[in-house]
Design an enzyme around this catalytic site. Structure first.
Site, mmCIF file in Angstrom:
data_model
loop_
_atom_site.group_PDB
_atom_site.id
_atom_site.type_symbol
_atom_site.label_atom_id
_atom_site.label_comp_id
_atom_site.label_asym_id
_atom_site.label_seq_id
_atom_site.Cartn_x
_atom_site.Cartn_y
_atom_site.Cartn_z
ATOM 1 N N GLN A 260 12.136 5.890 -1.343
ATOM 2 C CA GLN A 260 12.742 4.686 -1.898
ATOM 3 C C GLN A 260 13.384 4.961 -3.257
ATOM 4 O OE1 GLN A 260 8.967 2.145 -0.274
ATOM 5 N NE2 GLN A 260 10.173 1.099 -1.821
ATOM 6 N N GLU B 163 10.613 -9.561 -2.519
ATOM 7 C CA GLU B 163 9.153 -9.590 -2.507
ATOM 8 C C GLU B 163 8.550 -10.956 -2.761
ATOM 9 O OE1 GLU B 163 9.257 -6.705 -5.489
ATOM 10 O OE2 GLU B 163 8.946 -5.007 -4.161
ATOM 11 N N ARG C 197 5.271 -4.429 -1.187
ATOM 12 C CA ARG C 197 6.260 -5.510 -1.273
ATOM 13 C C ARG C 197 5.950 -6.422 -2.456
ATOM 14 N NH1 ARG C 197 9.100 -7.940 4.017
ATOM 15 N NH2 ARG C 197 10.959 -8.630 2.965
ATOM 16 N N CYS C 198 5.892 -5.822 -3.624
ATOM 17 C CA CYS C 198 5.434 -6.547 -4.797
ATOM 18 C C CYS C 198 5.898 -5.796 -6.021
ATOM 19 C CB CYS C 198 3.909 -6.611 -4.751
ATOM 20 S SG CYS C 198 3.088 -6.696 -6.341
#
Lengths: 162, 785, 288
Positions: free
Chosen positions: B222, B739, B369-370
């Site tokens: 990523q 997110e 996802r944060c």
């Protein structure tokens, strides 16, 4: 062992160890990399192909078992250069994000629509419950399947357009 | 001359269909596992079956002897090349392959490199490792006991299992606020270990050219540029000879931010052998060894007046960091951005103290996802607020309303130091309540209760903090958190945008083109977005923490504006007027007051290569490195209605309604899709996703039969709505959104279940909220009443 | 995930299958649907030397009523059972159970005979067959025998099958009129093994219970038959009290273990709740 089978309408052969999984044969030996591996335990459905018309997890079949069978993978969905309605609908309805589950998801959905031209939302969600998606929350996948249905059912109500 | 409307360029605000889909729906995406390079070898990793043990010996003779095995890589071999250890994202060290001890079940011990993956796995079984088992430490509480076995005896000066200790906020002011309070509401809760589990696992094809020494690393990352730099530092390779190519990534959710031992080992193997080496994790490896999330023990207290005014918040945290401190987070933040724990509320005082512990579990602490621990913070405050409402006898929505930061208070400085950019919290909550029919549902809840049916209504009005930098405050391993974009317009008016941020399904190929379309007037379909190849894209800290749009999205707008400025000079030359007389609208430079006297951006682009005014550099291209002045603060209100089966504790979501506000929306279709995905993952976390360990440190949750992901059947049917409150400091007013739904929704689901039982005195059930836990809570409530 | 090496044969007839089994004994393993076996082989928890693929043997997949029995071929796929009109009309406990097994794609491969032979205590078909009082037809190259499913299931992943034998058919006593059944399964999500599941089959005779069958899933070392509860119901009036007592007895007969799905106490309580609910549902169907 030698095997011969039809894949996406074409005769294919292979000389393989019995232990070779169907998914590895499809991806490695045939170079059809649209089918994916997402887990080890027959849980996720990323490897879904149609075996004699019915969706199966190709990570849980040995390639030798498919000897003499008819296999359809995502690469075989297009006919005569035209997208299958399920492919067009997945794009149109934003039924995919990372794309990894998409081939399996579309194949399972295509078989559902063959059996049931106007599935309800419950029918769709039930039929797809062996294919996991991590990105979409399934809402738009359901919409895509409904949009591709030969006899359309009621669209899903999902609030206002974002 | 025909008029091109804003909508004709398919820019910001339109639900443009995704460009990337054309390959995915045909099965023509290219994921790392799809790559086959000439002479490529396959690597498989041997992992420790036990959680804590001394390594007595590693014998690879039998494995080495199998035909088709090219090499067996051990920790000892890596140590000879100074590669046995590597830095983590939090500046700790992590074993690439264990040399002294194994410190968690699943830790990397050795690897086989073979001509075929089946052979590699055959050989794994023949490596003989002798272990001398040590007692396992499986909780942070146990880890911090004085007599606990020392896990990190490799670290000089480390005498206990404490990983860090940290505090923030104003302790004295908070103490004072609590002294003045009429009511103090306390909640102790455990946010369990879960895992991002993208459907594609991690993998690499490492291709080190033996002649040039260039390392081309095809890998699931990523943050490819940051990883390139880390690789240069770890392996001592010259950075210009490291190229990272990501191809398509099958989901990330934070899992693909760190550097994992497998990447390093495959690269080392390719370097040593001189052939490309492929390593693709299986799912078990992914779950037991790569970045987990959460594993946070939280105790929160909220001080309030009797009429519901919040006076202060106090939080004590204990985090389980596993065997190596490998949280992916900014250097100065030991608990990420947890200090967003004041949430959407005007809380005058806050204090947060925290410590982390080493345990015999997998390292990680990635943000699933944060944005760096924002999820945990948001969960805690939203659960606390609901419990406070019960104690005060107030409606949870009204308690929120009473304490919301008001629109006129922005920019708002929180008690922990964040400056919130913009928000209209009440508007979002009111929309959610109206769309849900909140008042009516409360009545139905009462009526159902009278019949013995348990209906619960839960909500969460979250505020997130996303989009790090600014670089003065945020860096990872010293790399400042800015981002960049490079834009090149060809003579015929088609453009290439190069960005360093990395899509994993978010649709950057489409949305970033839309930004260019709106800013520069070149239609979205004429803009090719390139990313995922570090040789050919500008530097970036990567995509996580919802930072792509706030940072690289801003950089894209800014570089387009630079081209407009240059374009204006060219247009002035073409139209034979002065620059000041021109205005730019949609895709045209026209003379003010004479709109027919105009040239298009395409005309200008052609002129940039064919007819430049003297003194101006040829070409129409530029880049921009954007350092955000602040982070962005998306928010929203989520509402969940559940019915709980009073006999079994099973709960079913009847409604799940989300109102999100992420500022200016670039592509509504994509934003809605991001929210759907987050709501589903939030549901998974609330209902079923769990990694846990037995007393010996054996991982439970090591495959998808035990680590449960929600399917289409049980995932709620989401209803989504938007409000739009632009960010005042972002060039196009956008905030991050990827997110929000994972951050905000877990509390809403849990609050709904608690709400169904609250009248019996139930105030907490830790996630995942299984039917068994609900049943036990009901039994406990029945016993104590 | 890459299985170990093995040899593979795919005979065309039952006789060939049985001859191969006779020759190779416990080195050989039958491959039916493979949905449990292949994952175990991928994880290298199972490494049979020879796989005998029975999927090419014709005539092993069928669902039909003949004489006194519903006969189900061993290779009948779970999907076929899920869609069987015969089961929907006459064998509701089977019709309930079929769609609850794993997920739709796994059901396309998984077979009823394979599931019984696998003898997973969390498997669904064993409990259903116990409730129905079903038998299995077992063949070897030298012998054929028919035994009740209660005698087939011995322990966790252990049956009374000899390595040279294979199940060829399942025989379910034909359900008389005034019968009803149900299969209730608690799972955390589709595809999960049961936390608890209960199979119930009831036959009424003049308003009293002629026969009750109760099977329990995932609450012991094998699929359990709640015999005490069955006995208490036989001949009784189908009252709420009788059902509650049967549910209590069934819970007492269970011996679940505590795990991430729930405590033993919880699972026992769920057996009780599900048996009671299952009996209510079965009674409703039996009364028509």
């Amino acid at each position: 062992m030698e095997i011969a089978l039809r894949v996406n309408g074409q005769e294919r052969t292979g000389d393989i160890e019995p232990r070779r999984l169907l998914i590895h044969f499809i991806r490695g030996d045939l170079g059809l990399t649209g089918s994916h591996v997402g887990c080890d335990t027959t849980s996720c459905g990323a490897c879904t192909v149609l075996l004699d018309g019915s969706p199966v997890k190709s990570c849980t079949l040995f390639a030798v078992q498919a000897n003499g069978s008819e296999i359809k993978t995502v690469e075989g969905l297009m006919q005569d250069g035209e997208l299958d309605p399920i492919q067009a609908a997945f794009k149109e309805e934003h039924g995919l994000q990372c794309g990894f589950c998409t081939p399996g998801m579309m194949l399972t959905a295509a078989e559902l629509l063959d059996r049931n031209p106007s599935p309800s939302e419950d029918d769709i969600r039930w039929a797809l419950s062996g294919n996991i998606c991590r990105c979409t929350g399934y809402v738009n996948i359901v919409k895509a399947v409904q949009a591709a249905a030969p006899a359309k059912s009621e669209p899903v109500a999902t609030g206002s357009e974002a | 001359m025909t008029t091109v409307e804003e909508t004709d360029v398919h820019g910001i605000g339109q639900s443009v269909k995704r460009k990337e889909d054309d390959r995915f729906i045909r099965g023509k995406g290219t994921y790392v596992e799809d790559l086959v390079l000439p002479n490529m070898l396959h690597m498989a990793i041997l992992r420790s079956p036990i959680a804590h043990a001394k390594i007595v010996s590693v014998n690879v003779d039998e494995a080495q002897a199998i035909p088709g095995v090219v090499a067996v890589v051990t920790g000892e071999l890596l140590a000879q090349h100074n590669l046995a250890w590597m830095p983590t994202m939090s500046g700790d060290t992590q074993a690439v392959f264990a040399t002294d001890k194994v410190r968690f079940q699943g830790q990397e011990v050795a690897a086989v490199v073979a001509e075929d993956p089946y052979i590699a796995h055959d050989a794994l079984g023949l490596i003989d490792v002798e272990y001398e088992p040590l007692p396992a430490v499986t909780s942070p509480q146990q880890a911090l006991q004085p007599d606990a076995p020392l896990i990190r005896d490799d670290k000089e000066g480390q005498t206990d299992n404490r990983c860090f200790q940290w505090e923030t906020g104003d302790k004295d002011a908070t103490e004072k606020a609590f002294q003045q309070a009429d009511k103090i509401v306390e909640l102790s809760t455990f946010y369990p270990r879960c895992h991002p589990s993208p459907l594609e696992t991690c993998g690499i094809v490492a291709d080190v050219n033996p002649i040039s020494g260039k390392a081309t690393l095809h890998m699931t990352s990523q943050a490819p540029h940051a990883i390139r730099t880390v690789f240069a530092l770890v392996a001592g390779l010259p950075e210009h000879k490291i190229q990272i190519i990501t191809h398509d990534i099958g989901g990330g959710f934070g899992n693909k931010v760190p550097v994992y031992p497998g990447y390093v080992a495959a690269t080392a193997a390719s370097l040593l052998i001189g052939r490309p080496v492929k390593w693709i994790e299986d799912r078990t490896e992914n779950l037991i060894s790569t970045g987990f999330a959460r594993d946070y023990h939280m105790r929160g207290e909220l001080a309030l007046t009797n009429d519901g005014k919040m006076l202060g918040i106090r939080v004590e945290l204990l985090s389980d960091n596993g065997a190596f401190f490998a949280d992916a987070q900014p250097t100065k933040c030991k608990v990420g951005l947890f200090h967003i724990v004041t949430g959407s509320y005007d809380v005058p005082a806050a204090y947060l103290s925290t410590q982390g512990a080493y345990t015999n579990k997998a390292p990680g602490g990635v943000a699933y996802r944060c944005s760096f621990r924002v999820t945990e913070a948001s969960y805690l405050v939203e659960r606390l607020v609901q419990n406070a409402a019960y104690e005060l006898g107030m409606d949870p929505a009204e308690l929120r309303r009473k304490n919301f930061i008001k629109p006129e208070q922005f920019p708002y400085k929180s008690a922990t130091g964040f400056v919130y950019d913009s928000g209209e919290y009440e508007r979002a909550m009111d929309l959610a309540m109206n769309e849900l029919g909140y008042a009516e549902l409360r009545k139905e809840q009462e009526a159902a209760r009278a019949e013995g049916r348990l209906i619960g209504i839960g909500m969460a009005s979250f505020t997130e903090v996303v989009g790090a930098g600014p670089s003065k405050d945020y860096d990872i391993l010293g790399l400042k958190m800015f981002d960049s974009a490079e834009l090149r317009v060809h003579p015929t008016g088609k453009a290439i945008l190069k960005i360093g941020v990395q899509t994993q399904g978010q649709g950057h190929e489409t949305t970033f083109a839309q930004i260019v379309a709106t800013e520069l007037g070149i239609p979205t379909e004429d803009v090719l977005v390139q990313y995922g190849d570090t040789d050919n894209t500008p530097y970036s800290l990567g995509t996580y923490a919802s930072r792509s749009t706030p940072t690289a999205g801003a950089a894209t707008a800014m570089v387009a504006r630079k081209l407009v400025e240059k374009g204006k000079k060219i247009a002035a030359h073409l139209l034979e007027v002065s620059e000041e007389d021109l205005e730019f609208k949609v895709d045209k430079f026209s003379v003010k007051g004479a709109p027919d006297k105009a040239v298009t951006i395409q005309d200008v682009a052609f002129a940039a290569y064919t007819n430049m005014p003297e003194g101006l550099e040829h070409g129409l291209e530029d880049n921009h490195y954007y350092d955000p002045p602040n982070m962005t603060f998306p928010f929203g209100t989520y509402m969940v209605v559940v019915e709980v089966d009073a006999d079994t504790g099973q709960w079913k979501v009847l409604r799940m309604l989300a109102v999100d506000d992420c500022g200016k929306v670039i592509n509504p279709m994509i934003v809605q899709g991001q929210i759907h995905g987050g709501l589903a993952e939030g549901y998974g976390i609330a209902a079923m996703e769990l990694i846990t360990f037995d007393d010996d440190g054996n991982c439970i949750g090591s495959n998808f039969m035990d680590y449960l992901l929600p399917t289409s059947w049980e995932t709620p049917r989401f209803e989504t709505h938007m409000t739009e409150t632009p960010s005042p400091h972002h060039p196009i007013g956008a905030k991050g959104v990827g997110e929000s739904a994972t951050v905000g929704s877990p509390a809403a689901y849990v609050n709904a279940v608690i709400d169904a039982l609250a009248h019996t005195g139930v105030r907490n059930i830790d996630m995942p909220v299984t039917s068994a836990k609900v049943w036990e809570a009901m039994q406990g409530a029945a016993r104590s009443s | 995930m890459f299985p170990s090496r093995f040899d593979y044969v795919a005979p065309d007839t039952v006789e060939e299958v049985l001859a191969t089994l006779a020759q190779h004994g416990d080195e050989a393993k039958i491959l039916a649907g493979g949905q449990s076996l292949i994952p175990l082989m991928k994880l290298r928890f199972a490494s049979p030397g020879l796989l005998v693929d029975v999927n090419r043997v014709p005539g092993l997949g069928f669902v039909e009523e003949t004489g006194e029995h519903l006969r189900v071929g061993t290779l009948t796929r779970n999907t076929e059972l899920e869609r069987s009109a015969l089961l929907k009309s006459g064998y509701p406990v089977m019709a309930d159970a079929a769609p609850m097994i794993s997920d739709p794609l796994v059901r396309n491969r998984g077979t009823i005979g394979g599931s019984l032979a696998h003898a997973d205590p969390a498997g669904d078909w064993g409990s259903v067959m116990l409730a129905l009082g079903a038998e299995v037809v077992i063949k070897s190259s030298t012998d054929e025998r028919t035994i009740p499913v209660s005698e087939l299931l011995v322990n966790t992943f252990t049956t009374s099958l000899d390595p040279t034998e294979m199940i060829t058919e399942i025989r379910v006593p034909k359900t008389p009129a005034r019968s009803g059944g149900s299969y209730l399964k608690m799972e955390r999500r589709v595809g999960d093994f049961a936390t608890v599941a209960t199979a119930v089959h009831l036959t009424l005779d003049n308003g009293t219970i002629k026969r009750a069958g109760i099977g329990l899933t995932a609450v012991g070392s094998k699929n359990l038959q709640a015999s005490a509860a069955e006995d208490a119901l036989a001949g009784a009036e189908p009252t709420a009290e009788a059902f509650e007592e049967a549910a209590r007895l069934a819970a007492e007969a269970s011996s679940p273990s505590s795990d991430v799905r729930g405590s033993a106490e919880y699972k026992k309580a769920m057996v009780r709740t599900f048996v009671r609910r299952g009996l209510d549902k079965a009674l409703e169907l039996a009364r028509g």
